[in-house]
Design an enzyme around this catalytic site. Structure first.
Site, PDB file in Angstrom:
ATOM      1  N   PHE A  23      24.682 115.486 -24.362  1.00 14.77           N
ATOM      2  CA  PHE A  23      25.944 115.582 -25.113  1.00 14.77           C
ATOM      3  C   PHE A  23      26.746 116.760 -24.556  1.00 14.77           C
ATOM      4  O   PHE A  23      26.209 117.843 -24.374  1.00 14.77           O
ATOM      5  CB  PHE A  23      25.630 115.802 -26.598  1.00 14.77           C
ATOM      6  N   PHE A  58      20.314 118.103 -31.199  1.00 18.01           N
ATOM      7  CA  PHE A  58      19.378 117.836 -32.295  1.00 18.01           C
ATOM      8  C   PHE A  58      17.979 117.504 -31.765  1.00 18.01           C
ATOM      9  O   PHE A  58      16.973 117.770 -32.439  1.00 18.01           O
ATOM     10  CB  PHE A  58      19.921 116.664 -33.129  1.00 18.01           C
ATOM     11  N   GLU A  59      17.921 116.923 -30.579  1.00 25.63           N
ATOM     12  CA  GLU A  59      16.646 116.505 -29.997  1.00 25.63           C
ATOM     13  C   GLU A  59      15.948 117.626 -29.209  1.00 25.63           C
ATOM     14  O   GLU A  59      14.830 117.427 -28.703  1.00 25.63           O
ATOM     15  CB  GLU A  59      16.855 115.289 -29.067  1.00 25.63           C
ATOM     16  N   VAL A  82      27.265 122.691 -28.795  1.00 29.20           N
ATOM     17  CA  VAL A  82      27.750 122.077 -30.028  1.00 29.20           C
ATOM     18  C   VAL A  82      29.120 122.687 -30.322  1.00 29.20           C
ATOM     19  O   VAL A  82      29.264 123.907 -30.419  1.00 29.20           O
ATOM     20  CB  VAL A  82      26.784 122.332 -31.206  1.00 29.20           C
ATOM     21  N   ILE A  83      30.121 121.808 -30.423  1.00 28.42           N
ATOM     22  CA  ILE A  83      31.499 122.283 -30.606  1.00 28.42           C
ATOM     23  C   ILE A  83      32.005 121.828 -31.975  1.00 28.42           C
ATOM     24  O   ILE A  83      31.995 120.623 -32.273  1.00 28.42           O
ATOM     25  CB  ILE A  83      32.415 121.747 -29.487  1.00 28.42           C
ATOM     26  N   THR A  87      33.040 117.342 -34.122  1.00 30.91           N
ATOM     27  CA  THR A  87      32.155 116.583 -35.000  1.00 30.91           C
ATOM     28  C   THR A  87      32.224 117.056 -36.443  1.00 30.91           C
ATOM     29  O   THR A  87      32.429 118.242 -36.704  1.00 30.91           O
ATOM     30  CB  THR A  87      30.684 116.696 -34.527  1.00 30.91           C
ATOM     31  N   HIS A  89      29.541 116.711 -38.216  1.00 34.47           N
ATOM     32  CA  HIS A  89      28.200 117.204 -38.542  1.00 34.47           C
ATOM     33  C   HIS A  89      27.769 118.377 -37.659  1.00 34.47           C
ATOM     34  O   HIS A  89      26.600 118.633 -37.447  1.00 34.47           O
ATOM     35  CB  HIS A  89      27.152 116.080 -38.585  1.00 34.47           C
ATOM     36  N   PHE A 114      16.661 130.043 -27.153  1.00 39.65           N
ATOM     37  CA  PHE A 114      17.840 129.364 -27.710  1.00 39.65           C
ATOM     38  C   PHE A 114      19.012 129.554 -26.754  1.00 39.65           C
ATOM     39  O   PHE A 114      19.674 130.594 -26.757  1.00 39.65           O
ATOM     40  CB  PHE A 114      18.153 129.972 -29.078  1.00 39.65           C
ATOM     41  N   ARG A 128      31.788 130.172 -22.199  1.00 41.63           N
ATOM     42  CA  ARG A 128      30.368 130.544 -22.225  1.00 41.63           C
ATOM     43  C   ARG A 128      29.524 129.700 -21.271  1.00 41.63           C
ATOM     44  O   ARG A 128      28.315 129.850 -21.223  1.00 41.63           O
ATOM     45  CB  ARG A 128      29.824 130.392 -23.654  1.00 41.63           C
TER      46      ARG A 128
HETATM   47  N1  INI Z   1      25.028 116.996 -29.996  1.00 44.40           N
HETATM   48  C1  INI Z   1      25.349 118.085 -29.245  1.00 44.40           C
HETATM   49  O1  INI Z   1      24.528 118.541 -28.446  1.00 44.40           O
HETATM   50  N2  INI Z   1      26.548 118.685 -29.382  1.00 44.40           N
HETATM   51  C2  INI Z   1      27.494 118.217 -30.257  1.00 44.40           C
HETATM   52  O2  INI Z   1      28.613 118.826 -30.334  1.00 44.40           O
HETATM   53  C3  INI Z   1      27.190 117.072 -31.037  1.00 44.40           C
HETATM   54  N3  INI Z   1      28.171 116.519 -31.923  1.00 44.40           N
HETATM   55  O3  INI Z   1      29.349 116.899 -31.823  1.00 44.40           O
HETATM   56  O4  INI Z   1      27.899 115.670 -32.748  1.00 44.40           O
HETATM   57  C4  INI Z   1      25.916 116.461 -30.889  1.00 44.40           C
HETATM   58  N4  INI Z   1      25.580 115.385 -31.621  1.00 44.40           N
HETATM   59  C5  INI Z   1      24.470 114.527 -31.286  1.00 44.40           C
HETATM   60  C6  INI Z   1      23.158 115.019 -31.889  1.00 44.40           C
HETATM   61  O5  INI Z   1      22.699 116.158 -31.208  1.00 44.40           O
HETATM   62  C7  INI Z   1      22.062 113.943 -31.794  1.00 44.40           C
HETATM   63  O6  INI Z   1      21.853 113.593 -30.451  1.00 44.40           O
HETATM   64  C8  INI Z   1      22.393 112.665 -32.590  1.00 44.40           C
HETATM   65  O7  INI Z   1      22.764 112.966 -33.910  1.00 44.40           O
HETATM   66  C9  INI Z   1      21.147 111.722 -32.623  1.00 44.40           C
HETATM   67  O8  INI Z   1      20.045 112.345 -33.272  1.00 44.40           O
END
Ligand code: INI
Length: 154
Positions: A23, A58-59, A82-83, A87, A89, A114, A128
């Site tokens: 992502f 998230f993974e 993550v921005i 999103t 979430h 991290f 960054r």
């Molecule tokens: N994952 C990211 O690494 N960065 C993000 O900004 C992001 N947004 O914007 O939603 C994001 N979402 C995906 C998340 O990490 C999972 O892959 C997904 O929810 C499936 O579990």
């Protein structure tokens, strides 16, 4: 004189696992470049680096924990971006990544770093990832090198 223990910054012989989120790949790819560059400039052999791609930040924690428990790596670095703007979430993804990465390090006893950018805007994230504020991937690798050498002495 007190006894002072700290890790040096020599990466020769170190084995590091890099978990990276796809992502925002145009930025996380830059984090990888920064991490590999820092490793080599500190004496590491890039044959001792393993890159594992996951869908999103998230993974990162679950994958980092599996790698840390495998016994194959001296440290794991987690790279993601993550921005907030992109999103609804953001808070959940950023918080889970931070908490889970911390837990992976605690549970495994292996340094798990991290290296996730949590930014309000795309511009901050770019800053960054190798622009105005350096490269968070390189910084994460320096932390890994120091922690590897610190843990060896504890
Ligand atoms: N994952 C990211 O690494 N960065 C993000 O900004 C992001 N947004 O914007 O939603 C994001 N979402 C995906 C998340 O990490 C999972 O892959 C997904 O929810 C499936 O579990």
């Amino acid at each position: 004189m007190p006894k002072v223990i700290e890790g040096n910054m020599l990466a020769d012989g170190a084995k590091v696992g890099i978990v990276v989120a796809r992502f925002n790949e145009f930025l996380t790819g830059k984090l990888i470049d920064g991490a590999v560059d820092a490793f080599k400039r500190h004496g590491g052999d890039d044959a001792n680096l393993t890159q594992v791609w996951v869908p999103g930040s998230f993974e990162l924690p679950g994958t980092a924990l599996k790698m840390a428990q495998s016994g194959k790596y001296d440290a794991i670095i987690c790279l993601g971006c993550v921005i907030r703007g992109s999103t609804g979430h953001y808070d959940f993804v950023a918080a889970e990544a931070a908490k889970g990465i911390g837990q992976a390090g605690m549970q495994s006893g292996v340094p798990v770093v991290f290296g996730v950018i949590t930014a309000d805007t795309l511009e901050q994230a770019i800053d960054r990832s190798g622009a105005k504020q350096g490269n968070n991937g390189g910084k994460a690798m320096l932390t890994a090198i120091e922690m590897i050498n610190l843990y060896k002495q504890l």
